[in-house]
Motif scaffolding. Structure first.
Motif, PDB file in Angstrom:
ATOM      1  N   SER A  10       0.750  -0.999  -0.027  1.00 45.63           N
ATOM      2  CA  SER A  10       0.103   0.092  -0.033  1.00 45.63           C
ATOM      3  C   SER A  10       0.973   1.278   0.062  1.00 45.63           C
ATOM      4  N   ILE A  11       0.344   2.304  -0.602  1.00 42.00           N
ATOM      5  CA  ILE A  11       1.028   3.693  -0.557  1.00 42.00           C
ATOM      6  C   ILE A  11       1.333   4.190   0.899  1.00 42.00           C
ATOM      7  N   SER A  12       0.689   3.574   1.807  1.00 43.05           N
ATOM      8  CA  SER A  12       1.038   3.808   3.452  1.00 43.05           C
ATOM      9  C   SER A  12       2.186   3.302   3.958  1.00 43.05           C
ATOM     10  N   ASP A  13       2.672   2.343   3.222  1.00 40.90           N
ATOM     11  CA  ASP A  13       4.152   1.728   3.494  1.00 40.90           C
ATOM     12  C   ASP A  13       5.141   2.446   3.098  1.00 40.90           C
ATOM     13  N   PHE A  14       4.958   3.812   2.626  1.00 41.96           N
ATOM     14  CA  PHE A  14       6.107   4.602   2.209  1.00 41.96           C
ATOM     15  C   PHE A  14       6.282   5.726   3.221  1.00 41.96           C
ATOM     16  N   SER A  15       7.566   6.042   3.522  1.00 40.87           N
ATOM     17  CA  SER A  15       7.682   7.033   4.290  1.00 40.87           C
ATOM     18  C   SER A  15       7.833   8.482   3.309  1.00 40.87           C
ATOM     19  N   LYS A  16       7.874   9.597   3.752  1.00 35.63           N
ATOM     20  CA  LYS A  16       8.428  10.998   2.980  1.00 35.63           C
ATOM     21  C   LYS A  16       9.719  10.486   2.294  1.00 35.63           C
ATOM     22  N   HIS A  17      10.781   9.915   2.952  1.00 37.93           N
ATOM     23  CA  HIS A  17      12.136   9.592   2.383  1.00 37.93           C
ATOM     24  C   HIS A  17      11.743   8.662   1.494  1.00 37.93           C
ATOM     25  N   ASP A  18      11.115   7.586   1.527  1.00 35.97           N
ATOM     26  CA  ASP A  18      11.050   6.538   0.773  1.00 35.97           C
ATOM     27  C   ASP A  18      10.545   7.195  -0.675  1.00 35.97           C
ATOM     28  N   ILE A  19       9.326   7.946  -0.635  1.00 38.85           N
ATOM     29  CA  ILE A  19       9.102   8.732  -1.944  1.00 38.85           C
ATOM     30  C   ILE A  19       9.817   9.595  -2.641  1.00 38.85           C
ATOM     31  N   GLU A  20      10.442  10.450  -1.739  1.00 37.75           N
ATOM     32  CA  GLU A  20      11.809  11.309  -2.366  1.00 37.75           C
ATOM     33  C   GLU A  20      12.710  10.379  -3.144  1.00 37.75           C
ATOM     34  N   CYS A  21      13.120   8.976  -2.305  1.00 35.29           N
ATOM     35  CA  CYS A  21      14.004   8.348  -3.204  1.00 35.29           C
ATOM     36  C   CYS A  21      13.426   7.642  -4.506  1.00 35.29           C
ATOM     37  N   VAL A  22      12.375   7.223  -4.381  1.00 34.14           N
ATOM     38  CA  VAL A  22      11.746   7.064  -5.703  1.00 34.14           C
ATOM     39  C   VAL A  22      11.588   7.946  -6.934  1.00 34.14           C
ATOM     40  N   LEU A  23      11.447   8.970  -6.386  1.00 36.75           N
ATOM     41  CA  LEU A  23      11.352  10.274  -7.514  1.00 36.75           C
ATOM     42  C   LEU A  23      12.919  10.390  -7.941  1.00 36.75           C
ATOM     43  N   GLU A  24      13.712  10.392  -6.916  1.00 34.53           N
ATOM     44  CA  GLU A  24      15.084  10.866  -7.404  1.00 34.53           C
ATOM     45  C   GLU A  24      15.491   9.549  -8.340  1.00 34.53           C
ATOM     46  N   GLU A  25      15.108   8.372  -8.101  1.00 37.46           N
ATOM     47  CA  GLU A  25      15.615   7.343  -9.039  1.00 37.46           C
ATOM     48  C   GLU A  25      14.805   7.191 -10.307  1.00 37.46           C
ATOM     49  N   ALA A  26      13.661   7.840 -10.290  1.00 36.00           N
ATOM     50  CA  ALA A  26      12.720   8.034 -11.654  1.00 36.00           C
ATOM     51  C   ALA A  26      13.491   9.085 -12.513  1.00 36.00           C
ATOM     52  N   LYS A  27      14.137   9.917 -11.913  1.00 35.81           N
ATOM     53  CA  LYS A  27      15.079  11.120 -12.811  1.00 35.81           C
ATOM     54  C   LYS A  27      16.099  10.374 -13.774  1.00 35.81           C
ATOM     55  N   LYS A  28      16.499   9.455 -13.195  1.00 37.84           N
ATOM     56  CA  LYS A  28      17.670   8.652 -13.740  1.00 37.84           C
ATOM     57  C   LYS A  28      17.250   7.816 -15.006  1.00 37.84           C
ATOM     58  N   PHE A  29      15.979   7.510 -15.114  1.00 40.67           N
ATOM     59  CA  PHE A  29      15.213   6.863 -16.122  1.00 40.67           C
ATOM     60  C   PHE A  29      15.179   7.691 -17.384  1.00 40.67           C
ATOM     61  N   LYS A  30      15.123   9.009 -17.184  1.00 35.79           N
ATOM     62  CA  LYS A  30      15.143   9.872 -18.283  1.00 35.79           C
ATOM     63  C   LYS A  30      16.008   9.682 -19.360  1.00 35.79           C
ATOM     64  N   GLY A  31      17.355   9.628 -18.854  1.00 34.19           N
ATOM     65  CA  GLY A  31      18.410   9.781 -19.725  1.00 34.19           C
ATOM     66  C   GLY A  31      18.854   8.407 -20.159  1.00 34.19           C
ATOM     67  N   LEU A  32      17.995   7.141 -19.940  1.00 36.75           N
ATOM     68  CA  LEU A  32      18.483   6.062 -20.526  1.00 36.75           C
ATOM     69  C   LEU A  32      17.988   5.757 -21.903  1.00 36.75           C
ATOM     70  N   SER A  33      18.521   5.080 -22.749  1.00 34.65           N
ATOM     71  CA  SER A  33      18.182   4.782 -23.871  1.00 34.65           C
ATOM     72  C   SER A  33      17.055   3.745 -24.145  1.00 34.65           C
ATOM     73  N   ARG A  34      16.330   3.586 -25.392  1.00 32.68           N
ATOM     74  CA  ARG A  34      15.469   2.791 -25.434  1.00 32.68           C
ATOM     75  C   ARG A  34      15.592   1.227 -25.197  1.00 32.68           C
ATOM     76  N   ALA A  35      16.706   1.026 -25.690  1.00 35.23           N
ATOM     77  CA  ALA A  35      17.495  -0.462 -25.299  1.00 35.23           C
ATOM     78  C   ALA A  35      17.775  -0.619 -23.950  1.00 35.23           C
ATOM     79  N   GLN A  36      18.201   0.271 -23.239  1.00 36.89           N
ATOM     80  CA  GLN A  36      18.538   0.031 -21.658  1.00 36.89           C
ATOM     81  C   GLN A  36      16.952  -0.074 -20.950  1.00 36.89           C
ATOM     82  N   LYS A  37      16.118   0.855 -21.246  1.00 39.83           N
ATOM     83  CA  LYS A  37      14.976   0.624 -20.839  1.00 39.83           C
ATOM     84  C   LYS A  37      14.158  -0.672 -20.972  1.00 39.83           C
TER      85      LYS A  37
END
Length: 76
Positions: A10-37
């Motif tokens: 559930s979303i309630s399993d996430f702390s504020k810190h967890d959500i911030e970490c997920v969003l930071e990780e998601a930013k990294k996906f923007k720079g990946l090539s199609r093959a890497q994704k």
């Protein structure tokens, strides 16, 4: 310290810190090539558990896992 959750029910399993970490990780996906994704889940198993029967949702998630080269473990 990074994202520490391994099981998410559930979303309630996430702390504020967890959500911030997920969003930071998601930013990294923007720079990946199609093959890497397309190989993000290669050699990984993904468990899909749905509490309500929904063919469209189940198939959408299953297709996404397969498109990322993962293996699906489903529960009915």
């Amino acid at each position: 310290m990074g994202f520490g959750l391994t099981d998410i029910v559930s979303i309630s399993d996430f702390s504020k810190h967890d959500i911030e970490c997920v969003l930071e990780e998601a930013k990294k996906f923007k720079g990946l090539s199609r093959a890497q994704k397309h190989n993000l889940l290669e050699d990984r198993n993904v468990g899909l558990l749905f509490y309500e029967p929904s063919t469209r949702t189940r198939l959408s998630f299953s297709t996404a896992v397969q498109n990322l080269r993962g293996r699906e473990i489903g529960f009915a």
